[in-house]
Write a protein that holds these residues in place. Sequence first.
Motif, PDB file in Angstrom:
ATOM      1  N   MET A  68       0.814  -1.214   0.000  1.00  0.00           N
ATOM      2  CA  MET A  68       0.000   0.000   0.000  1.00  0.00           C
ATOM      3  C   MET A  68       0.850   1.267   0.000  1.00  0.00           C
ATOM      4  SD  MET A  68      -3.164   0.875   2.598  1.00  0.00           S
ATOM      5  CE  MET A  68      -2.513   2.240   3.575  1.00  0.00           C
ATOM      6  N   VAL A  69       0.414   2.247  -0.781  1.00  0.00           N
ATOM      7  CA  VAL A  69       1.047   3.564  -0.731  1.00  0.00           C
ATOM      8  C   VAL A  69       0.760   4.198   0.629  1.00  0.00           C
ATOM      9  CG1 VAL A  69       0.781   3.877  -3.228  1.00  0.00           C
ATOM     10  CG2 VAL A  69      -0.900   4.878  -1.650  1.00  0.00           C
ATOM     11  N   THR A  70       1.568   5.165   0.996  1.00  0.00           N
ATOM     12  CA  THR A  70       1.324   5.952   2.207  1.00  0.00           C
ATOM     13  C   THR A  70       0.721   7.293   1.796  1.00  0.00           C
ATOM     14  OG1 THR A  70       3.195   4.925   3.337  1.00  0.00           O
ATOM     15  CG2 THR A  70       2.335   6.976   4.261  1.00  0.00           C
ATOM     16  N   PRO A  71      -0.562   7.500   2.030  1.00  0.00           N
ATOM     17  CA  PRO A  71      -1.153   8.793   1.654  1.00  0.00           C
ATOM     18  C   PRO A  71      -0.618   9.939   2.525  1.00  0.00           C
ATOM     19  CG  PRO A  71      -2.850   7.098   1.856  1.00  0.00           C
ATOM     20  CD  PRO A  71      -1.595   6.540   2.471  1.00  0.00           C
ATOM     21  N   PHE A  72      -0.389  11.073   1.892  1.00  0.00           N
ATOM     22  CA  PHE A  72       0.007  12.292   2.584  1.00  0.00           C
ATOM     23  C   PHE A  72      -0.996  13.396   2.269  1.00  0.00           C
ATOM     24  CE2 PHE A  72       4.307  10.339   1.731  1.00  0.00           C
ATOM     25  CZ  PHE A  72       4.506   9.888   3.028  1.00  0.00           C
ATOM     26  N   THR A  73      -1.083  14.353   3.170  1.00  0.00           N
ATOM     27  CA  THR A  73      -1.918  15.519   2.927  1.00  0.00           C
ATOM     28  C   THR A  73      -1.226  16.457   1.953  1.00  0.00           C
ATOM     29  OG1 THR A  73      -0.963  16.847   4.709  1.00  0.00           O
ATOM     30  CG2 THR A  73      -2.777  15.355   5.293  1.00  0.00           C
ATOM     31  N   ASP A  74      -1.955  17.449   1.480  1.00  0.00           N
ATOM     32  CA  ASP A  74      -1.352  18.422   0.569  1.00  0.00           C
ATOM     33  C   ASP A  74      -0.172  19.135   1.213  1.00  0.00           C
ATOM     34  OD1 ASP A  74      -3.178  17.778  -1.377  1.00  0.00           O
ATOM     35  OD2 ASP A  74      -4.528  19.464  -0.943  1.00  0.00           O
TER      36      ASP A  74
ATOM     37  N   GLU B 159       6.971   4.425   0.513  1.00  0.00           N
ATOM     38  CA  GLU B 159       7.950   5.505   0.713  1.00  0.00           C
ATOM     39  C   GLU B 159       8.586   5.463   2.106  1.00  0.00           C
ATOM     40  OE1 GLU B 159       6.742   9.439  -1.184  1.00  0.00           O
ATOM     41  OE2 GLU B 159       4.799   8.394  -1.189  1.00  0.00           O
ATOM     42  N   SER B 160       8.877   4.274   2.573  1.00  0.00           N
ATOM     43  CA  SER B 160       9.373   4.115   3.950  1.00  0.00           C
ATOM     44  C   SER B 160      10.657   4.875   4.257  1.00  0.00           C
ATOM     45  CB  SER B 160       9.568   2.635   4.268  1.00  0.00           C
ATOM     46  OG  SER B 160      10.487   2.029   3.374  1.00  0.00           O
ATOM     47  N   PRO B 161      11.566   5.093   3.291  1.00  0.00           N
ATOM     48  CA  PRO B 161      12.762   5.861   3.652  1.00  0.00           C
ATOM     49  C   PRO B 161      12.474   7.299   4.073  1.00  0.00           C
ATOM     50  CG  PRO B 161      13.152   4.620   1.635  1.00  0.00           C
ATOM     51  CD  PRO B 161      11.683   4.553   1.919  1.00  0.00           C
ATOM     52  N   THR B 162      11.267   7.806   3.754  1.00  0.00           N
ATOM     53  CA  THR B 162      10.967   9.212   4.028  1.00  0.00           C
ATOM     54  C   THR B 162      10.010   9.408   5.199  1.00  0.00           C
ATOM     55  OG1 THR B 162       9.046   9.346   2.555  1.00  0.00           O
ATOM     56  CG2 THR B 162      11.211   9.664   1.560  1.00  0.00           C
ATOM     57  N   THR B 163       9.542   8.318   5.805  1.00  0.00           N
ATOM     58  CA  THR B 163       8.623   8.462   6.935  1.00  0.00           C
ATOM     59  C   THR B 163       9.362   8.242   8.248  1.00  0.00           C
ATOM     60  OG1 THR B 163       7.952   6.130   6.758  1.00  0.00           O
ATOM     61  CG2 THR B 163       6.603   7.759   5.614  1.00  0.00           C
ATOM     62  N   THR B 164       8.926   8.941   9.275  1.00  0.00           N
ATOM     63  CA  THR B 164       9.575   8.841  10.573  1.00  0.00           C
ATOM     64  C   THR B 164       9.135   7.566  11.296  1.00  0.00           C
ATOM     65  OG1 THR B 164       7.816   9.989  11.774  1.00  0.00           O
ATOM     66  CG2 THR B 164       9.533  11.359  10.745  1.00  0.00           C
ATOM     67  N   ASP B 165       9.862   7.224  12.347  1.00  0.00           N
ATOM     68  CA  ASP B 165       9.477   6.063  13.154  1.00  0.00           C
ATOM     69  C   ASP B 165       8.079   6.244  13.721  1.00  0.00           C
ATOM     70  OD1 ASP B 165      12.067   5.371  12.586  1.00  0.00           O
ATOM     71  OD2 ASP B 165      12.747   5.262  14.676  1.00  0.00           O
ATOM     72  N   ALA B 166       7.774   7.450  14.196  1.00  0.00           N
ATOM     73  CA  ALA B 166       6.455   7.714  14.770  1.00  0.00           C
ATOM     74  C   ALA B 166       5.362   7.583  13.709  1.00  0.00           C
ATOM     75  CB  ALA B 166       6.415   9.105  15.395  1.00  0.00           C
ATOM     76  N   GLU B 167       5.620   8.073  12.501  1.00  0.00           N
ATOM     77  CA  GLU B 167       4.627   7.953  11.432  1.00  0.00           C
ATOM     78  C   GLU B 167       4.374   6.493  11.066  1.00  0.00           C
ATOM     79  OE1 GLU B 167       5.060  12.064   8.849  1.00  0.00           O
ATOM     80  OE2 GLU B 167       6.579  10.498   8.589  1.00  0.00           O
ATOM     81  N   LYS B 168       5.426   5.696  11.057  1.00  0.00           N
ATOM     82  CA  LYS B 168       5.256   4.275  10.740  1.00  0.00           C
ATOM     83  C   LYS B 168       4.333   3.605  11.760  1.00  0.00           C
ATOM     84  CE  LYS B 168       9.667   3.404   8.338  1.00  0.00           C
ATOM     85  NZ  LYS B 168      10.088   4.787   8.102  1.00  0.00           N
TER      86      LYS B 168
ATOM     87  N   GLY C 213      -2.276  11.611  -2.368  1.00  0.00           N
ATOM     88  CA  GLY C 213      -1.543  12.818  -1.986  1.00  0.00           C
ATOM     89  C   GLY C 213      -0.190  12.898  -2.658  1.00  0.00           C
ATOM     90  N   PRO C 214       0.613  13.850  -2.242  1.00  0.00           N
ATOM     91  CA  PRO C 214       1.913  14.075  -2.876  1.00  0.00           C
ATOM     92  C   PRO C 214       2.927  13.009  -2.486  1.00  0.00           C
ATOM     93  CG  PRO C 214       1.667  15.516  -0.994  1.00  0.00           C
ATOM     94  CD  PRO C 214       0.346  14.815  -1.159  1.00  0.00           C
ATOM     95  N   LEU C 215       4.056  13.043  -3.175  1.00  0.00           N
ATOM     96  CA  LEU C 215       5.210  12.213  -2.831  1.00  0.00           C
ATOM     97  C   LEU C 215       6.167  13.032  -1.982  1.00  0.00           C
ATOM     98  CD1 LEU C 215       5.210  11.217  -6.433  1.00  0.00           C
ATOM     99  CD2 LEU C 215       5.473   9.361  -4.786  1.00  0.00           C
ATOM    100  N   ARG C 216       6.995  12.353  -1.250  1.00  0.00           N
ATOM    101  CA  ARG C 216       8.043  13.043  -0.508  1.00  0.00           C
ATOM    102  C   ARG C 216       9.344  12.990  -1.288  1.00  0.00           C
ATOM    103  NH1 ARG C 216       7.011  11.581   5.941  1.00  0.00           N
ATOM    104  NH2 ARG C 216       5.230  13.013   6.161  1.00  0.00           N
ATOM    105  N   ARG C 217      10.051  14.091  -1.259  1.00  0.00           N
ATOM    106  CA  ARG C 217      11.339  14.171  -1.947  1.00  0.00           C
ATOM    107  C   ARG C 217      12.290  13.124  -1.394  1.00  0.00           C
ATOM    108  NH1 ARG C 217      10.913  17.511  -6.475  1.00  0.00           N
ATOM    109  NH2 ARG C 217       9.590  19.283  -5.960  1.00  0.00           N
ATOM    110  N   PRO C 218      13.100  12.550  -2.292  1.00  0.00           N
ATOM    111  CA  PRO C 218      13.431  13.044  -3.635  1.00  0.00           C
ATOM    112  C   PRO C 218      12.474  12.620  -4.743  1.00  0.00           C
ATOM    113  CG  PRO C 218      14.776  11.130  -3.144  1.00  0.00           C
ATOM    114  CD  PRO C 218      13.975  11.417  -1.896  1.00  0.00           C
ATOM    115  N   LEU C 219      11.460  11.801  -4.460  1.00  0.00           N
ATOM    116  CA  LEU C 219      10.529  11.431  -5.519  1.00  0.00           C
ATOM    117  C   LEU C 219       9.703  12.643  -5.939  1.00  0.00           C
ATOM    118  CD1 LEU C 219       9.256   7.925  -4.328  1.00  0.00           C
ATOM    119  CD2 LEU C 219      11.103   8.471  -5.934  1.00  0.00           C
ATOM    120  N   ARG C 220       9.374  12.668  -7.212  1.00  0.00           N
ATOM    121  CA  ARG C 220       8.577  13.754  -7.765  1.00  0.00           C
ATOM    122  C   ARG C 220       7.360  13.171  -8.475  1.00  0.00           C
ATOM    123  NH1 ARG C 220      12.660  17.133 -11.394  1.00  0.00           N
ATOM    124  NH2 ARG C 220      12.867  15.037 -12.300  1.00  0.00           N
TER     125      ARG C 220
END
Length: 319
Positions: free
Chosen positions: A35-41, A73-82, A290-297
Motif C-alpha cells: 500500500m502507498v502511504t497517503p500524505f496531505t497536501d 515511501e518508507s525511507p521518508t517516513t519517521t518512526d512515529a509515522e510508521k 496525496g503528494p510524494l516526498r522528496r526526492p521522488l517527484r
Amino acid sequence: MNDPTTTPPTAAIPPPATRPPSRPDAPFGRALCAMVTPFTDAGALDVDGAQRLAERLVAQGCEGLVLSGTTGESPTTTDAEKATLVRAVREAVGGRASIVAGVGTADTRHTMELALAAEKAGADGLLVVAPYYSRPPQDAVEEHFREVADASGLPLVLYDIPGRTGTRIEPETLIRLAGHPRIVAVKDCAYDLLGTQKVLARTELAFYAGCDEQVLALYAIGAAGYVSTVANVAPRQFRSLLDLFDAGDTGGAARLQRRLLPLIESMMSAGLPGAVTSKALLTALDLPAGPLRRPLRPADRETADGLLKTYEELVATVS
C-alpha cells in the motif's frame, strides 16, 4: 474522476478456493497489497486517507496490507509515522486483513526498535529488507535477520530485492534462516527463478511474488501469493488471478495475467518508481494518495494521462 471499479459496501468478495495440498500455507493471506502511504497536501501523514484506502483494498479482495514498504515511501517516513500508520490501518480493517509492517533499515539496532514498535502498534508481521548500502557478507546478513527475529514475537517476511539494496539474500542463506521459528516468508524480488525453486523445494517458507509480472508464474510453482504494487489500483483483478488458478482454470488465469501486463508495464517498467505511478493513478481516480516526498517527484501530466488510459482499457474488459 470516479473509480469505475468501486463496489457498493454490501458487495462481498467470495472466499478463496481451497489451495492444492502441495501449496504451502499463506501466513498473511494470499493477496497482499504493498500500500502507498497517503500524505496531505501539506505533506503530513494522511491518517484518514490511509484508512479509507485500506478499507477499499480489503473490500476489493486484499487479504493483507503491507505498510511502509518500498511503495509506501518508507525511507521518508519517521518512526512515529510508521507506528501511527499501523495503528490507523488496524483500526480501519480490524481483523479482516493481516497487516505486515515494513521495518527494515541498514542498521540492525534501528530495525529491532522498529520491530518492537510495530508489534506494539498492532502489526501481524514484519517485512524486513536486507541491510542496504553497507553490503554486508552473507554471514552478517544472516545474523542481522536472526537478531531481528529474536527482538519481537512477530513473524518475519524477508524482503529479497537486491536491485535496490545491493545485497542478495542468497538461496543457501534463506534455507538456513528457514529453521528459525519466526522467519516464515519471503517477498521475492530477486528475479532468480532457479533460486526460488531451490528454496521452495527445501523449506516451508511462504514465497510472495514481489514483482507483478511474476505473480502467476511463481504461484504456479508453489508460491503462497503476492505482494503487489499494482493492486493499489487493481486489487480485484489481481485477486482473481489466484482464484481462477485455485479453481482449476489455469487458462483463464493466464489470460488475465496477460491482460494485466499493459498496466503492470506502465506502472512498474516505464522508468518511474511504483510509488510515483501508483499515486498518479490513485489521484486520477479520486482515491487517497496525496503528494510524494522528496526526492521522488510526481508523474507529469502526459504520464498520468497514459496511466489512466491503460487502466480504463483494463477495467473495460476485466471486471
